[in-house]
Design an enzyme around this catalytic site. Structure first.
Site, PDB file in Angstrom:
ATOM      1  CB  THR A  56      -7.941   0.560   6.772  1.00 37.17           C
ATOM      2  OG1 THR A  56      -7.458   1.138   5.554  1.00 37.17           O
ATOM      3  CG2 THR A  56      -9.413   0.222   6.628  1.00 37.17           C
ATOM      4  CG  ASP A  77      -2.123  -0.925   1.040  1.00 31.27           C
ATOM      5  OD1 ASP A  77      -2.267  -1.514  -0.041  1.00 31.27           O
ATOM      6  OD2 ASP A  77      -2.913  -1.060   1.987  1.00 31.27           O
ATOM      7  CG  ASP A 124       1.046  11.550  22.919  1.00 31.61           C
ATOM      8  OD1 ASP A 124       1.150  12.410  23.811  1.00 31.61           O
ATOM      9  OD2 ASP A 124       1.354  10.359  23.091  1.00 31.61           O
TER      10      ASP A 124
END
Length: 300
Positions: free
Chosen positions: A197, A82, A186
């Protein structure tokens, strides 16, 4: 039947110079075999320039830089993971070049064709039988004292976060110019449905179907437990202003701008470009989720 696509760009995941010779040779052979298969279907194959150079295939096939591929080719095939697809997808989006992902390794969310299955999967696609979808891109820019100092496209997400050894960051967040909140955490993620995802999944954000026209904004380790992920329309513009914190950076997929200053503003809006993906007939998003996330397996 001849191929519907005449000029096919081939982009590969190549190894770094420190990688073993066996790994480099494996990548080279995979790309060589796929290129040969495409030529057998009547396609002209053009390798992405860096792919050709790093795999030693520059003398075997024609090669071009990415912009040349966008202008010349009517289909792109990306072999890798990806991350490889994110990089090439951002660059080819403005040309409208459709992309197919062949996964070299673990199943990916957008590189969804297993390497061993590519001949059976590619043949009908080349003949015009496929499922098509478009994934929106984000356009992000960093504004410092009224001037844009950095801008980029992102397919997954825009992340503002602290350094590894520094404390909490405080961000003032506006949506379409309306104050939303001061986020103390953070960091903060603004993601597309594609990016739901990725990083946002690890911080507890929901999964979003890629057809939903929305952004997902999720804090990273928020100071206040009531600070939860929120889904926004992708027609809005999100602004994050750095109020306090040290060693703060902004990341746009894999592109980074380090050392943000207090007062810097990061604006995120929907880009005019989308990435076009082609999938085998019968592909569906939920099957990809089941395979990638291990749903319906023992222990889940």
């Amino acid at each position: 039947m001849t191929s519907k696509f005449r000029h096919v760009a081939l982009v590969g995941k190549y190894q770094s110079s420190s990688a073993s010779g066996a790994a480099t040779e494996q990548s080279r052979q995979i790309l060589f075999d796929i290129a040969g298969f495409l030529q057998q279907q009547g396609c002209e194959v053009v390798l992405e320039e860096e792919t050709a150079t790093h795999t030693g295939l520059q003398h075997s096939f024609r090669s071009m830089p990415v912009d040349g591929l966008g202008q010349h080719c009517d289909l792109g095939i990306v072999v890798g993971g990806d991350g490889t697809m994110l990089g090439i997808g951002r660059q080819l989006a403005k040309y409208g070049t459709p992309l197919i992902g062949i996964n070299q390794g673990r199943l990916g969310f957008v590189t969804d064709i297993p390497l061993d299955d590519y001949p059976q999967a590619l043949l009908p696609i080349l003949q015009g039988q496929y499922e098509q979808e478009a994934r929106p891109l984000m356009h992000a820019r960093v504004v410092r004292q009224g001037e844009t100092v950095f801008e980029a496209l992102a397919m997954n997400d825009v992340v503002v976060n602290r350094g590894g050894t520094s404390g909490m960051v405080e961000l003032r967040v506006e949506v379409d110019g309306q104050f939303l909140s001061n986020q103390r955490a953070d960091g903060l993620i603004v993601a597309t449905p594609t990016g739901s995802t990725a990083y946002t999944l690890s911080v507890g954000g929901p999964l979003m179907h890629p057809s939903i026209p929305a952004w997902l904004m999720a804090p990273i380790a928020p100071h206040t437990l009531s600070n939860r992920p929120i889904v926004l329309s992708d027609q809005t513009e999100v602004m994050m202003e750095v109020v306090s914190g040290r060693d703060i950076s902004a990341n746009f997929d894999m592109q980074s701008l380090a050392s943000l200053l207090h007062g810097d503003r990061i604006f995120v809006r929907r880009s005019e470009y989308s990435v076009r993906f082609l999938h085998p007939v019968g592909w569906n998003y939920f099957a990809t989720l089941r395979k990638k996330l291990g749903w319906n397996e023992g222990g889940y």
